[in-house]
Write a protein that holds these residues in place. Structure first.
Motif, mmCIF file in Angstrom:
data_model
loop_
_atom_site.group_PDB
_atom_site.id
_atom_site.type_symbol
_atom_site.label_atom_id
_atom_site.label_comp_id
_atom_site.label_asym_id
_atom_site.label_seq_id
_atom_site.Cartn_x
_atom_site.Cartn_y
_atom_site.Cartn_z
ATOM 1 N N ALA A 110 1.118 -1.435 -0.010
ATOM 2 C CA ALA A 110 -0.307 0.057 0.005
ATOM 3 C C ALA A 110 1.034 1.025 0.132
ATOM 4 O O ALA A 110 0.868 2.078 -0.628
ATOM 5 C CB ALA A 110 -0.984 -0.145 0.518
ATOM 6 N N ASP A 115 -0.140 -2.489 -4.791
ATOM 7 C CA ASP A 115 -1.089 -3.465 -5.545
ATOM 8 C C ASP A 115 -1.877 -2.335 -6.696
ATOM 9 O O ASP A 115 -2.955 -3.007 -7.016
ATOM 10 C CB ASP A 115 -1.989 -2.878 -3.776
ATOM 11 N N ARG A 116 -1.813 -1.311 -6.045
ATOM 12 C CA ARG A 116 -3.049 -0.229 -7.251
ATOM 13 C C ARG A 116 -2.473 -0.745 -8.970
ATOM 14 O O ARG A 116 -3.183 -0.633 -9.965
ATOM 15 C CB ARG A 116 -2.814 1.345 -6.985
ATOM 16 N N SER A 149 -5.192 -8.362 3.329
ATOM 17 C CA SER A 149 -6.403 -8.299 4.218
ATOM 18 C C SER A 149 -7.575 -8.719 3.231
ATOM 19 O O SER A 149 -7.337 -8.047 2.290
ATOM 20 C CB SER A 149 -6.326 -7.399 5.783
ATOM 21 N N ASN A 150 -8.709 -9.178 3.593
ATOM 22 C CA ASN A 150 -9.937 -9.147 2.641
ATOM 23 C C ASN A 150 -10.230 -7.491 2.014
ATOM 24 O O ASN A 150 -10.533 -6.861 0.983
ATOM 25 C CB ASN A 150 -10.820 -10.415 3.064
ATOM 26 N N THR A 151 -9.901 -7.130 3.608
ATOM 27 C CA THR A 151 -10.553 -6.102 3.472
ATOM 28 C C THR A 151 -10.030 -4.438 2.746
ATOM 29 O O THR A 151 -10.135 -3.741 2.060
ATOM 30 C CB THR A 151 -10.653 -4.988 4.721
ATOM 31 N N ALA A 152 -8.730 -4.431 3.144
ATOM 32 C CA ALA A 152 -7.654 -3.847 2.240
ATOM 33 C C ALA A 152 -8.069 -3.765 1.232
ATOM 34 O O ALA A 152 -7.328 -2.941 -0.097
ATOM 35 C CB ALA A 152 -5.751 -3.880 2.525
ATOM 36 N N ALA A 155 -11.189 -2.590 -0.883
ATOM 37 C CA ALA A 155 -10.643 -0.769 -0.565
ATOM 38 C C ALA A 155 -9.982 -0.766 -2.239
ATOM 39 O O ALA A 155 -10.131 -0.108 -3.063
ATOM 40 C CB ALA A 155 -9.700 -0.571 0.594
ATOM 41 N N THR A 156 -8.927 -1.403 -2.568
ATOM 42 C CA THR A 156 -8.025 -1.590 -3.832
ATOM 43 C C THR A 156 -8.329 -1.028 -5.112
ATOM 44 O O THR A 156 -8.396 -1.064 -5.813
ATOM 45 C CB THR A 156 -6.529 -2.142 -3.326
ATOM 46 N N MET A 158 -11.968 -2.421 -5.182
ATOM 47 C CA MET A 158 -13.091 -0.776 -5.530
ATOM 48 C C MET A 158 -12.577 0.972 -6.042
ATOM 49 O O MET A 158 -13.438 0.980 -7.042
ATOM 50 C CB MET A 158 -13.617 -0.919 -3.726
ATOM 51 N N ALA A 159 -11.698 0.824 -5.686
ATOM 52 C CA ALA A 159 -10.528 2.391 -6.343
ATOM 53 C C ALA A 159 -10.944 2.063 -8.325
ATOM 54 O O ALA A 159 -11.118 2.912 -8.095
ATOM 55 C CB ALA A 159 -9.640 2.577 -5.434
ATOM 56 N N LEU A 162 -14.094 2.240 -9.162
ATOM 57 C CA LEU A 162 -15.537 3.063 -9.127
ATOM 58 C C LEU A 162 -15.735 4.299 -10.003
ATOM 59 O O LEU A 162 -16.882 4.409 -10.400
ATOM 60 C CB LEU A 162 -14.939 3.980 -7.444
ATOM 61 N N PRO A 417 -15.266 -6.507 4.099
ATOM 62 C CA PRO A 417 -15.453 -6.536 2.143
ATOM 63 C C PRO A 417 -16.317 -6.142 1.500
ATOM 64 O O PRO A 417 -16.952 -5.300 1.098
ATOM 65 C CB PRO A 417 -14.825 -7.497 1.973
ATOM 66 N N VAL A 420 -17.972 -2.680 2.500
ATOM 67 C CA VAL A 420 -17.802 -2.181 1.444
ATOM 68 C C VAL A 420 -18.502 -1.829 0.778
ATOM 69 O O VAL A 420 -18.263 -0.833 -0.402
ATOM 70 C CB VAL A 420 -15.792 -1.899 1.613
#
Lengths: 462, 163
Positions: A110, A115-116, A149-152, A155-156, A158-159, A162, A417, A420
């Motif tokens: 991150a 990741d992005r 993590s599934n959450t991170a 978030a990555t 989904m961005a 979007l 997740p 989110v």
């Protein structure tokens, strides 16, 4: 404080003291004490009257005070109290070091936007055909969530989607599909490696205490084929359900990788750690020792500052430690044997027992945290597997509970997740429940049907 | 959690209505309050804090009957309870001296010149509110569909919720 929290706290206190006033035949005195801790933990983890990680430290302190050699109560006759170090030690359990390594890699990814950028590069080969983009998103999300993590991961990713979601008209089914495929794939992908999600660590930690070790590659070998099948199934139903067929999607796939020296040091450390994890058999360093390597490298090279160190999610590690401490207490104080003795297990087949464990985990973690569920059910599953007359392998029992936790994704509250995805405004609970229940039950069925057979086939299970 | 507040301070009714209309999309996640002068605005701030709401953003005209907008913003900046509130001046008539005072003493975050366009105003408000919630709110998810979703998701990544 909300009303629910008061009720949670009150019931935790009542449950904690219940075994002090009610004598359960066959349960030793120290078992009564741990039973109180266990019941209070259930109440606190379900109601979240205190934060989940606070419950974990409460367990550790309560066990030290009540059943360790430094306790404030005298040890019951015939009970050899374990050292208090054993309970404090859970905060540095080897499996936590494995996870810490994972946190270092995820935080670095991150920090340097790896990741992005990687997500965009990896999406390129999938072109612009909508069903292919959906497949690309599902696969990349799942692979990322094996290491972050599934959450991170959600978030990555989904961005990434979007911007394209905002170009689609509000009623377009594809908008929902794009936002929904990401949490589903992240939850499923989390099953893929030991560091994918905390329940995996909780299962591995419990098995290690009983002398059963699963290395990184073995876990992947056990889980990844199933992950792939469940993802493929999810892709097929989602492309139909959300009308991806025959359409095109243009995603922004520009990427600019950080080429500074610290970033390069990180990239190399990242790759080397993963290679070391996959080659445990060749060098003999266990996954948790390998997990400590990026910690050492990134701190010594100053790629990670003290600020980076502080921003890691230590509370996630402590929650896992609480689960391990609960397992230790339950095992050392004879609560396990007593609990198992309550049911006529011999009348149940081993498949039914395993199915019941996984299903209980799935149902419970649909409404409470996956980690808390694993913390509560893994110790019971391990006990069950260790008792006489029950033909359930401990590894099967623990891993099935972890898998059951990850497959619970029917509601927005099931896992972060999902929350989110709902927050984007493009996913209704109805959509999530449909795809979550279908993919979750298909996945559970697949594991129950083929899991033990396949694990024996690849030699992980004897 | 109760919604954070956006306060619009503007004496001319038509202008205030235009302002309120243009920031309507934010009403999904924020409570929008209005005031016609500094005294009125101060009451609104007191009420907001008493109700345990966060004052996220003030959009303030400069030329008001009585106390000026800049003077009101300076007083907000001097109060620890409202120091972190994002402060935006929406005006056509603030001279150099007042503008300098707003920047130096009121911690002004942005200056919107009248007449504004809906898009540019919404962009400013989005950016200011996104900054504010990342800094001051624990649960960012309610704002993802209203503010700058990509930036909020980036922040969510570092929050670490229990899975």
């Amino acid at each position: 404080m909300t009303k629910g929290r008061y009720i949670g706290l009150a019931s935790a206190i009542v449950l904690f003291f219940l075994p002090w006033f009610v004598e359960f035949p066959g349960l030793p005195v120290e078992g009564h004490r741990v039973l109180g801790i266990f019941l209070a933990a259930i109440a606190l983890w379900i109601t979240e009257a205190v934060p989940l990680h606070a419950t974990a430290v409460i367990i550790i302190l309560a066990e030290i005070l009540l059943v360790s050699d430094k306790g404030i109560l005298s040890a019951p006759e015939g009970f050899e109290p374990p050292s208090f170090r054993l309970f404090f030690g859970t905060l540095a359990d080897p499996v936590l070091m494995l996870f810490l390594g994972g946190f270092f890699l995820a935080h670095g990814a991150a920090k340097f936007a790896l990741d992005r950028n990687l997500a965009r590069v990896l999406l390129r080969p999938f072109g612009t055909s909508a069903p292919m983009i959906l497949l690309g998103l599902i696969i990349i999300t799942a692979v990322f969530s094996m290491f972050m993590s599934n959450t991170a991961t959600t978030a990555t990713m989904m961005a990434v989607v979007l911007p394209v979601m905002s170009t689609l008209p509000p009623g377009d089914r594809m908008r929902t599909g794009l936002a929904l495929c990401i949490p589903i794939a992240a939850n499923i992908g989390g099953m893929g490696t030991p560091i994918g999600t905390p329940p995996n660590a909780i299962a591995i930690g419990a098995l290690a205490r009983d002398g059963i070790s699963i290395d990184f590659l073995q876990w992947m070998l056990m889980a990844v084929p199933f992950v792939l099948v469940i993802l493929a199934f999810t892709w097929v139903i989602m492309r139909q359900l959300y009308r991806f067929n025959g359409k095109r999607i243009e995603l922004s796939i520009e990427s600019t990788f950080d080429t500074s020296i610290p970033a390069k040091v990180f990239y190399v450390t990242f790759a080397a750690t993963i290679v070391l994890w996959l080659t445990t058999k060749m060098h003999g360093m266990s996954s948790s020792i390998v997990g400590f390597v990026p910690v050492v490298v990134l701190l010594s090279t100053r790629v990670f500052s003290p600020k980076d160190l502080q921003s890691l999610q230590w509370h996630v590690l402590w929650l896992v430690a609480g689960g391990i401490a609960l397992g230790v207490g339950v095992g050392r104080c004879g609560l396990d044997a007593w609990l198992i003795g309550l049911v006529e297990w011999n009348s149940l087949s081993s498949t039914m027992i395993v199915a019941a464990l996984a299903l209980t985990a799935l149902v419970l973690s649909t409404v409470i945290s996956n980690s808390a569920t694993a913390n509560l059910i893994v110790p019971l599953a391990m006990t069950l597997a260790a008792s006489d007359g029950i033909a359930v392998d401990p590894m099967v029992a623990a891993v099935f509970v972890a898998i059951g936790c990850s497959l619970a994704m029917a509601l927005p509250i099931s896992t972060p997740p999902n929350a989110v995805a709902v927050a984007t405004g493009a996913v209704r609970t109805r959509d999530m429940a449909l795809v979550g229940i279908v993919a979750g039950s298909m996945g559970l069925g697949l594991f129950l049907f083929a899991g033990q057979w396949y694990w024996a086939l690849v030699g992980v299970l004897r | 959690m109760s919604k954070p507040v956006i306060l619009c301070v503007e004496d001319e009714v038509e202008v205030r209505d235009a302002l309120l209309r243009d920031i309507q999309p934010f009403a999904q996640a924020f409570k929008i309050d209005e005031a016609e002068d500094a005294a009125d605005a101060r009451d609104a701030v007191t009420q907001c804090l008493q109700a345990d709401r966060k004052l996220a953003l003030v959009l303030c005209d400069h030329l008001l009957p009585g106390e000026t907008g800049v003077s009101f913003l300076v007083s907000l900046n001097e109060d620890p309870k409202t120091r972190s509130t994002r402060k935006v001046l929406v005006t056509g008539q603030a001279g150099l001296e007042d503008t300098v005072k707003a920047v130096n003493d009121a911690g002004l975050d942005h200056y919107v010149a009248k007449p504004w366009t809906k898009e540019s105003l919404q962009e400013v408000v989005t950016r200011q509110l996104t900054d504010y919630v990342i800094e001051h709110v624990d649960d960012l998810l309610p704002y993802v569909s209203v503010l700058d979703g990509a930036r909020l998701l980036e922040a969510v990544k570092h929050r670490g919720r229990h899975e």
